[in-house]
Every structure is written in C-alpha cells, then in structure tokens.
Design an enzyme around this catalytic site. Structure first.
Site, short mmCIF file in Angstrom:
data_model
loop_
_atom_site.label_atom_id
_atom_site.label_comp_id
_atom_site.label_asym_id
_atom_site.label_seq_id
_atom_site.Cartn_x
_atom_site.Cartn_y
_atom_site.Cartn_z
N LYS A 177 -9.20 -5.49 11.07
CA LYS A 177 -8.28 -4.59 11.77
C LYS A 177 -8.10 -5.01 13.23
O LYS A 177 -7.03 -4.86 13.81
CB LYS A 177 -8.77 -3.14 11.66
CG LYS A 177 -8.76 -2.60 10.22
CD LYS A 177 -7.34 -2.53 9.69
CE LYS A 177 -7.28 -2.01 8.27
NZ LYS A 177 -5.90 -1.90 7.77
N TYR A 213 -14.22 -4.96 7.62
CA TYR A 213 -13.04 -4.10 7.83
C TYR A 213 -12.64 -4.09 9.30
O TYR A 213 -11.48 -4.32 9.65
CB TYR A 213 -13.37 -2.68 7.36
CG TYR A 213 -12.26 -1.68 7.56
CD1 TYR A 213 -11.16 -1.64 6.70
CD2 TYR A 213 -12.30 -0.76 8.62
CE1 TYR A 213 -10.14 -0.74 6.88
CE2 TYR A 213 -11.27 0.16 8.80
CZ TYR A 213 -10.20 0.17 7.93
OH TYR A 213 -9.18 1.08 8.12
N GLY A 262 0.83 -1.21 0.00
CA GLY A 262 0.00 0.00 0.00
C GLY A 262 0.86 1.26 0.00
O GLY A 262 0.36 2.36 0.23
N SER A 299 -6.42 -0.02 12.70
CA SER A 299 -7.40 1.08 12.66
C SER A 299 -8.10 1.20 14.01
O SER A 299 -8.25 0.21 14.74
CB SER A 299 -8.46 0.77 11.59
OG SER A 299 -9.54 1.68 11.69
N ILE A 325 -8.35 9.73 8.95
CA ILE A 325 -7.20 10.42 8.33
C ILE A 325 -7.57 10.77 6.90
O ILE A 325 -8.05 9.89 6.14
CB ILE A 325 -5.95 9.50 8.33
CG1 ILE A 325 -5.70 8.86 9.71
CG2 ILE A 325 -4.72 10.27 7.83
CD1 ILE A 325 -5.36 9.79 10.85
N ASP A 334 -0.78 -7.56 -6.00
CA ASP A 334 -2.12 -7.64 -5.42
C ASP A 334 -1.95 -8.47 -4.16
O ASP A 334 -1.72 -9.69 -4.24
CB ASP A 334 -3.09 -8.31 -6.40
CG ASP A 334 -4.49 -8.43 -5.82
OD1 ASP A 334 -4.65 -8.33 -4.58
OD2 ASP A 334 -5.44 -8.66 -6.60
N VAL A 335 -2.03 -7.84 -3.01
CA VAL A 335 -1.71 -8.55 -1.76
C VAL A 335 -2.69 -9.66 -1.42
O VAL A 335 -2.44 -10.45 -0.52
CB VAL A 335 -1.54 -7.59 -0.55
CG1 VAL A 335 -0.38 -6.64 -0.72
CG2 VAL A 335 -2.84 -6.87 -0.24
N1 LIG Z 1 -7.64 6.93 6.18
C1 LIG Z 1 -8.13 6.53 7.33
O1 LIG Z 1 -8.97 7.21 7.92
C2 LIG Z 1 -7.67 5.24 7.95
C3 LIG Z 1 -8.08 4.98 9.25
C4 LIG Z 1 -7.66 3.81 9.86
C5 LIG Z 1 -6.85 2.94 9.20
N2 LIG Z 1 -6.46 3.21 7.92
C6 LIG Z 1 -5.60 2.22 7.27
O2 LIG Z 1 -4.45 2.82 6.75
C7 LIG Z 1 -3.96 2.05 5.66
C8 LIG Z 1 -3.62 2.99 4.53
O3 LIG Z 1 -4.83 3.57 4.06
P1 LIG Z 1 -4.94 5.08 3.55
O4 LIG Z 1 -5.90 5.77 4.42
O5 LIG Z 1 -3.60 5.65 3.35
O6 LIG Z 1 -5.73 4.89 2.20
P2 LIG Z 1 -5.24 4.69 0.71
O7 LIG Z 1 -6.45 4.23 -0.02
O8 LIG Z 1 -4.54 5.89 0.24
O9 LIG Z 1 -4.20 3.48 0.82
C9 LIG Z 1 -4.57 2.14 0.80
C10 LIG Z 1 -3.61 1.43 -0.11
O10 LIG Z 1 -3.90 0.01 -0.13
C11 LIG Z 1 -3.81 -0.42 -1.46
N3 LIG Z 1 -4.52 -1.68 -1.71
C12 LIG Z 1 -5.83 -1.95 -1.58
N4 LIG Z 1 -6.08 -3.21 -1.97
C13 LIG Z 1 -4.88 -3.74 -2.34
C14 LIG Z 1 -4.49 -4.99 -2.87
N5 LIG Z 1 -5.36 -5.99 -3.08
N6 LIG Z 1 -3.18 -5.19 -3.16
C15 LIG Z 1 -2.27 -4.21 -2.96
N7 LIG Z 1 -2.59 -3.00 -2.48
C16 LIG Z 1 -3.89 -2.77 -2.18
C17 LIG Z 1 -4.45 0.74 -2.24
O11 LIG Z 1 -4.18 0.64 -3.62
C18 LIG Z 1 -3.75 1.91 -1.57
O12 LIG Z 1 -2.46 2.09 -2.11
C19 LIG Z 1 -5.04 1.04 5.33
O13 LIG Z 1 -4.69 -0.23 5.80
C20 LIG Z 1 -6.25 1.57 6.08
O14 LIG Z 1 -7.14 0.56 6.44
C21 LIG Z 1 -6.85 4.34 7.30
#
Ligand SMILES: NC(=O)c1ccc[n+]([C@@H]2O[C@H](COP(=O)([O-])OP(=O)(O)OC[C@H]3O[C@@H](n4cnc5c(N)ncnc54)[C@H](O)[C@@H]3O)[C@@H](O)[C@H]2O)c1
Length: 253
Positions: free
Chosen positions: A162, A158, A13, A144, A191, A65-66
């Site tokens: 988490k 989700y 990611g 999260s 965020i 693709d994870v």
């Molecule tokens: N933004 C928030 O409010 C928030 C809150 C709590 C936790 N998070 C966690 O933070 C992490 C980063 O999220 P973010 O907010 O930066 O959002 P983001 O959407 O910018 O980043 C998520 C990343 O995961 C990648 N991804 C999704 N499915 C995938 C797959 N099958 N293979 C490879 N990559 C894949 C997406 O392409 C993206 O690059 C995530 O795990 C998310 O759950 C985010």
C-alpha cells in the site's frame, strides 16, 4: 445529476466493498458503463446485476484474477469490445493477510505484492492505451492508512504494497499529467467490509473505538465511495499525485 454521462469505468475488486460502492456512486450520477472485475463469478454476476438494477448503468462482470497478467489483458480486451472507451480506472482489488513477519516467505510476499501492487501497474499500462490517445483519464488507486503508518506488525506485506501504491501514484501523476490523466489514491482507515470483519480492532468495544478514532466510529463504504467519485469526476481536475486520507482522523498527514 448526469456528471458521469458518457463516461466508462473499470474497477478491479469492484464486486465488493468500497470499490463496488464507488461504482454505484458514479452510476447514480449517470455513469454510462462499468466493468467490475473479480475472482468470484457468482458474486460478480450478482453485483453487476445489482448495479444495473439500482442505477440503470450498463454494468458487466469480468472474471479476473488480478495476480495473473493475462487476466488483466483480457479484462481490457473485454472492455474494448463493450464500450467506446475507458476514462476511469479504480484499482481496488486487494488482500490483507494477517501473518507474523517471520512466517512470510518469498511465495507469500510475492502473492500479496502481485495482487495489491503489480496489478495496479499492469491495469494502468492497459488503461493508458485508452487514456493517452484521448488525452483524458482518471485513475484512482485504493491504498491504505497502513501504507502511510506501517499497519500492524502482522501486515508487513500489505503495508509495503500500500505504501508502494502511494509512491507509484506520484510517479504516474508526474508522467501522465501532460496527457491530462489524473492519478490519485485514497488511504482508508478501518472501513467496515469483509476484509476486516475478523480483525480485532473491527470488533473492539465502542468505548475503545471512540478513544482511538477522533470521529468516534469505524468507517463505512460510503465514506470512501464519495471520495473516489470526486477523484473520478471533473471536480478534481487540478488534483493529481495526491493520496487522500479517509480514516476518521486516526492518522493526520
Ligand atoms: N476495509 C478496510 O478497512 C480497508 C482499509 C484500507 C484499505 N482498504 C483497501 O480497500 C480495497 C477494497 O477493500 P474492501 O475493504 O472493500 O474489502 P473487500 O474484501 O470487500 O474487497 C476487496 C476485493 O478485492 C478482491 N480481490 C482480492 N484478491 C483478488 C484477486 N487476486 N483478483 C481479483 N480480485 C481480488 C476481492 O475479491 C474483493 O472483491 C482494498 O484494496 C483494501 O486493501 C480497505
């Protein structure tokens, strides 16, 4: 300034949002090399070039693709061919679909678990091949606040994934402390990233945000990246199995 000199990282990611910013943060402090893994090739190549240009860090994008175990094996194979070792793993890939509980069938449940939770385990298995023999490793799982408090009723898969990350973090920490491998997670609140761009709470009026979040604002990627950097650095050598809340005070553990 050169805290991360001689250190190499893999971040799933890492092409976007919180995880990309965490790599930039470490790269600004001397990270020698990074591999950012994601699905979108165009975005990934652009992000790797941006990181290189901004920081001078040797950064590569590997299409991954994870949810596919073979892609994860390939990711670490590429890392082995590019870098002398890997000391840092950030498990940041995640999806957060918003769906009513009764519409989540077996396929959707598994899809979310495989991306958010199973990928963390499979990446850790690969990372251990580097980290155990060298008796050094820093693993950061991006969980999260939803994993602590249950999220919303439309994010059950989700939230469960988490919550699983928080529990698994403790299991890995217990198992691999003896190898000097630290495993921690962070639990972000809301965020501002692409992930939550369309969510109601991300677009709520400022007056409401100020009422709900003690620090009075939504989070920025920079609010999380410094915490990930801390957990990836030797400043956190005596911290393991921990999940750090980065949520503006919305939930206090
Ligand atoms: N933004 C928030 O409010 C928030 C809150 C709590 C936790 N998070 C966690 O933070 C992490 C980063 O999220 P973010 O907010 O930066 O959002 P983001 O959407 O910018 O980043 C998520 C990343 O995961 C990648 N991804 C999704 N499915 C995938 C797959 N099958 N293979 C490879 N990559 C894949 C997406 O392409 C993206 O690059 C995530 O795990 C998310 O759950 C985010």
């Amino acid at each position: 300034m050169h805290k991360f000199e001689g250190k190499y990282a893999i971040a799933t990611g890492g092409t976007d949002g919180i995880t990309k910013e965490s790599i930039i943060c470490m790269a600004r402090k001397g990270l020698s090399g990074a591999i950012i893994a994601g699905r979108n090739e165009e975005r990934g190549i652009k992000a790797a070039e941006e990181i290189k240009k901004l920081t001078g860090c040797e950064c590569y994008y590997v299409q991954t693709d994870v949810s596919k175990p073979e892609d994860i094996v390939n990711l670490f194979k590429v890392a082995k061919s590019k870098f002398p070792t890997i000391q840092i793993l950030v498990n940041g890939a995640g999806v957060c679909p918003s769906m009513p509980i009764e519409t989540i069938d077996a396929q959707e449940w598994d899809r979310v678990m495989n991306i958010n939770l199973r990928s963390m385990h499979l990446c850790i298995l690969e990372a251990l091949k580097f980290m155990k023999p060298q008796k050094y490793g820093k693993i950061i799982n991006v969980s999260s606040a939803a994993g602590r408090i249950g999220g919303t009723e439309s994010s059950i898969a989700y939230s469960v994934s988490k919550g699983g990350m928080i529990t698994a973090t403790k299991c890995y920490a217990k198992a691999y402390g003896v190898y000097n491998i630290n495993v921690n997670s962070i639990c972000p609140g809301a965020i501002k990233t692409n992930m939550i761009a369309d969510f109601t709470y991300a677009n709520a009026p400022e007056s409401l945000i100020k009422k709900i979040i003690p620090l009075g604002r939504l989070g920025k990627v920079e609010d999380c990246s410094g915490v990930i950097e801390f957990l990836a650095s030797n400043d956190s050598d005596y911290i393991t199995g921990c999940s750090i809340d980065v949520n503006g005070g919305v939930f206090m553990n």
